[in-house]
Design an enzyme around this catalytic site. Structure first.
Site, short mmCIF file in Angstrom:
data_model
loop_
_atom_site.label_atom_id
_atom_site.label_comp_id
_atom_site.label_asym_id
_atom_site.label_seq_id
_atom_site.Cartn_x
_atom_site.Cartn_y
_atom_site.Cartn_z
N ASP A 133 22.25 19.05 -4.29
CA ASP A 133 21.15 18.88 -5.23
C ASP A 133 20.18 20.05 -5.19
OD1 ASP A 133 22.30 16.52 -5.94
OD2 ASP A 133 20.77 15.22 -5.06
N GLY A 134 19.98 20.64 -4.01
CA GLY A 134 19.09 21.79 -3.91
C GLY A 134 19.59 22.98 -4.70
N ASN B 141 12.25 17.31 -9.73
CA ASN B 141 12.12 16.21 -8.79
C ASN B 141 10.67 15.82 -8.52
OD1 ASN B 141 14.73 15.42 -8.27
ND2 ASN B 141 14.90 16.43 -6.29
N ARG C 8 -4.18 16.38 11.51
CA ARG C 8 -5.21 16.22 10.50
C ARG C 8 -4.70 15.34 9.35
NH1 ARG C 8 -9.91 17.98 12.90
NH2 ARG C 8 -9.55 19.98 13.91
N ASP D 205 -1.56 11.62 4.88
CA ASP D 205 -0.85 12.85 5.27
C ASP D 205 -0.48 13.68 4.05
OD1 ASP D 205 -1.03 12.09 7.87
OD2 ASP D 205 1.10 11.69 8.17
N THR E 212 14.49 9.21 -5.98
CA THR E 212 15.42 9.03 -4.87
C THR E 212 15.37 10.19 -3.87
OG1 THR E 212 17.17 9.92 -6.29
CG2 THR E 212 17.04 7.52 -6.10
#
Length: 286
Positions: free
Chosen positions: A67-68, A141, A152, A171, A182
């Site tokens: 997918d990347g 995405n 922090r 966060d 997904t």
């Protein structure tokens, strides 16, 4: 489709034989092939086509990878809605749905005009500093605001259509498309949203306060996130690939992009079967 670009990411020894088989098949069918830099490297070739050539000339982009790799091809195309055929050489493969064993069969179907397109919504984001745009980008995405310092938290205000919705101490915060539901959003406790829907998912990352839950909003909404923590290091990541360090208080605006990503998917594809397979529901493991 007379000109086809191939974007391939090295995935061990199996990539080059499949790539060579595909190139032979396409050449025999009179197709002009454009090779992205990584594709040429897999083949051991020095000559390759630039991103602009791929964007301007290709009728189809074939992605070999995960997918990347497909998301990187989307970035190459920019605002062009050139169809993308994703052949999965990665792991989960929510976007690259065609199996490597079906690659040649799928290519034949595409050349014969026997295929199905899915239109996927994208998000358009502005990063503002003192009301001036310092970065403008589309994502398929998600975009993720995250802390850079381990101990922090980030203070953020969320506005939708100019109305204050929530003040977060967390966060981070994720704004995702249904396609991206997904991805990181799911890992952070967000909902699975069918990719044919046009909506936006806002998911806090480890928020203080149990009432801070993910929300799904309409695609005509305008989202504004004001980062209030001036002394903490904060970063923003677009589609997991483009990173920006925020060293001062910033404002991020997000809305639906004006263009779509067009994915070629198997004609017999069933989204719920895909989810069941990839997430191991009902004892089915990918």
């Amino acid at each position: 489709m007379k000109t086809i670009a191939i974007v391939a990411k090295p995935h061990g020894d199996r990539v080059r034989p499949l790539l060579e088989e595909m190139i032979t098949f396409l050449t025999e069918h009179g197709v002009t092939i454009l090779k992205e830099k990584r594709t040429a490297e897999v083949l051991g070739e020095k000559e390759y086509n630039t991103d602009n050539e791929i964007k301007d000339k290709s009728d189809l982009v074939i992605v070999l990878g995960g997918d990347g790799t497909l998301i990187s091809a989307v970035r190459i195309l920019g605002m062009k809605e050139t169809p993308i055929l994703g052949i999965n050489l990665g792991r989960l493969g929510f976007l690259t749905e065609t199996r490597a064993s079906d690659a040649i069969h799928s290519l034949k179907s595409v050349l014969d005009g026997d295929y199905r397109l899915e239109r996927r919504m994208k998000l358009h984001s502005h990063l503002l500093e003192d009301d001036e745009k310092v970065l403008e980008i589309d994502v398929l995405n998600d975009l993720v605001i995250n802390k850079s310092d381990v101990a922090r938290i980030i203070e953020m205000s969320l506005y939708i259509n100019k109305v204050l919705v929530n003040e977060y101490r967390a966060d981070g915060l994720i704004v995702a498309t249904p396609t991206g539901s997904t991805a990181y959003s799911l890992a952070a406790g967000g909902p699975i949203v069918h990719p044919s829907l046009e909506s936006m998912i806002i998911t806090p990352i480890c928020p203080q306060g149990l009432s801070n839950r993910p929300i799904v909003i309409s695609d005509d909404s305008e989202v504004e996130i004001r980062i209030k923590t001036g002394n903490e290091r904060v970063s923003i990541t677009y589609d997991g690939q483009i990173y920006r360090q925020l060293d001062t208080e910033k404002t991020i605006t997000v809305k639906k992009a004006s263009t779509y990503t067009q994915l070629i998917v198997p004609k017999d594809k069933n989204y719920y079967a895909l989810i069941r397979e990839k997430l191991g529901w009902g004892g089915v493991q990918c």
